[in-house]
Design an enzyme around this catalytic site. Sequence first.
Site, PDB file in Angstrom:
ATOM      1  N   LYS A 203     -75.626 -49.221 -57.629  1.00 14.58           N
ATOM      2  CA  LYS A 203     -75.630 -47.983 -56.833  1.00 14.58           C
ATOM      3  C   LYS A 203     -75.719 -46.759 -57.733  1.00 14.58           C
ATOM      4  CE  LYS A 203     -75.333 -49.416 -52.572  1.00 14.58           C
ATOM      5  NZ  LYS A 203     -75.854 -48.899 -51.318  1.00 14.58           N
TER       6      LYS A 203
ATOM      7  N   ASP B 250     -68.727 -47.673 -48.486  1.00  8.75           N
ATOM      8  CA  ASP B 250     -67.827 -48.827 -48.542  1.00  8.75           C
ATOM      9  C   ASP B 250     -67.326 -48.982 -49.969  1.00  8.75           C
ATOM     10  OD1 ASP B 250     -70.088 -49.977 -49.905  1.00  8.75           O
ATOM     11  OD2 ASP B 250     -70.925 -50.261 -47.904  1.00  8.75           O
TER      12      ASP B 250
HETATM   13  C1  LIG Z   1     -72.768 -54.308 -54.741  1.00 10.49           C
HETATM   14  C2  LIG Z   1     -73.688 -54.089 -53.607  1.00 10.49           C
HETATM   15  N1  LIG Z   1     -74.717 -54.916 -53.439  1.00 10.49           N
HETATM   16  C3  LIG Z   1     -75.595 -54.751 -52.426  1.00 10.49           C
HETATM   17  C4  LIG Z   1     -75.448 -53.714 -51.522  1.00 10.49           C
HETATM   18  C5  LIG Z   1     -76.429 -53.591 -50.389  1.00 10.49           C
HETATM   19  O1  LIG Z   1     -77.231 -52.454 -50.474  1.00 10.49           O
HETATM   20  P1  LIG Z   1     -77.906 -51.837 -49.165  1.00 10.49           P
HETATM   21  O2  LIG Z   1     -76.794 -51.332 -48.285  1.00 10.49           O
HETATM   22  O3  LIG Z   1     -78.775 -50.769 -49.680  1.00 10.49           O
HETATM   23  O4  LIG Z   1     -78.645 -52.947 -48.491  1.00 10.49           O
HETATM   24  C6  LIG Z   1     -74.388 -52.814 -51.669  1.00 10.49           C
HETATM   25  C7  LIG Z   1     -74.210 -51.692 -50.744  1.00 10.49           C
HETATM   26  O5  LIG Z   1     -73.247 -50.955 -50.812  1.00 10.49           O
HETATM   27  C8  LIG Z   1     -73.484 -53.002 -52.742  1.00 10.49           C
HETATM   28  O6  LIG Z   1     -72.454 -52.174 -52.943  1.00 10.49           O
END
Ligand SMILES: Cc1ncc(COP(=O)(O)O)c(C=O)c1O
Length: 404
Positions: free
Chosen positions: A76, A121
Amino acid sequence: MLLHNPNATRQPYPDTLRAILSASAAQQSRQWLSHWPLLRAEGTPLHSLPDLAEALGVAQLAIKDEALRSPLGSFKALGAPIALARLIMRSFPEQHFRAAALFAGAHAQQLADFCVISATDGNHGRALAAAAQSLGCRCVIVLHAQVSTEREQAIATYGAQIVRIAGNYDASVAHAADLAQANGWQVVSDTSYDGYESIPGDVMQGYATLAAEVIEADQPAFTHVFLQGGVGGLAAGVVSYFWELYGAQRPTFIVVEPAQADCLYQSARLGQASIATGTVDSLMAGLACGETSPLAWRFLQPAVDGFMVIDDDEAVAAMRCLARGNRQDIPLVAGESAVAGLAGLARLMAVPEHAAQMGLDRHSRVLLISTEGATAPDLYAELVGEAATAVLARQQAWISANQR
Ligand SMILES: Cc1ncc(COP(=O)(O)O)c(C=O)c1O
């Protein structure tokens, strides 16, 4: 639990989508991000896991370790900072701000009253808070009831003001939008909604950096890419880049979500951006999203070949498997939301009919993205049965042994 998407095509990357996400804009984002001192300059490692590949029955398994992207611990860190920089440039066109100066905090005085807000989150909010601190603007983060206090503290460390609400993730998104409206703040969200697309588009464009790094690593092309899904932004950013570069020769894409937060799976089933059917309270916190990002869906519907769901206990098994490592496999710290791809691959390979549907066999070269490390260290230790520090120590020992 596996849905073969009838809308997936192998047409060349359409101009309508290139106008939103493109390899050239991704490279510009990447170049601008290179000025942010919190990011690891050399990118993240792509590890081959030959023992696990053999155990699962594929030719190659590679995993990109986004835990090392920055001290923020997840991929992120590629999204929020670039969206914030672009937002500031758009908001003050007369100032002709440049990325290098912004990321160095050179305009902090001018930005002291500029305030951004987002629901999160955990990982997106942490990245936004850190970016706002570096650039010198204010940041408010809205947390829903399920976000743990250790995640809250990790965000507050970067100087953000925290607002707690009682509802779930989707309620926190609505609350952030209301606060922004009432106070004249700017929402910097990683998900899109009606009339709000350019900032989440910038976020997704930042994620394409990791796809660019994978393609530049000197590896034979991957036949399959597994991507975990929250609102779909990560998957859209990565898919768009591969699709534009490889066209009809693009890899097969498979998106994996928690069964309780299956908004992308449901979108594929219904043929439009939709909401989840479950409780949306998975321990895969980053994937516990109830509503598909409509902007992301524009990329996923025509390009993702399979959508599937997994259970929380399969994620825990995958975390443990990566932490253990093997004679030829480096031990890795992969958090709850990092491992859905591995859990999905294991599930498909266990059912020959499903593996065949996705064209997975002993010739397949599979890419996984481990999107976070132990971003909630206490939970990680509880789930894996040992602290992330112990896994890292084993990783160091493995590296020393394998360098000899
Ligand atoms: C560690 C991690 N992986 C994957 C995702 C998924 O990303 P997206 O919400 O853009 O699909 C998130 C989303 O917060 C995340 O924190």
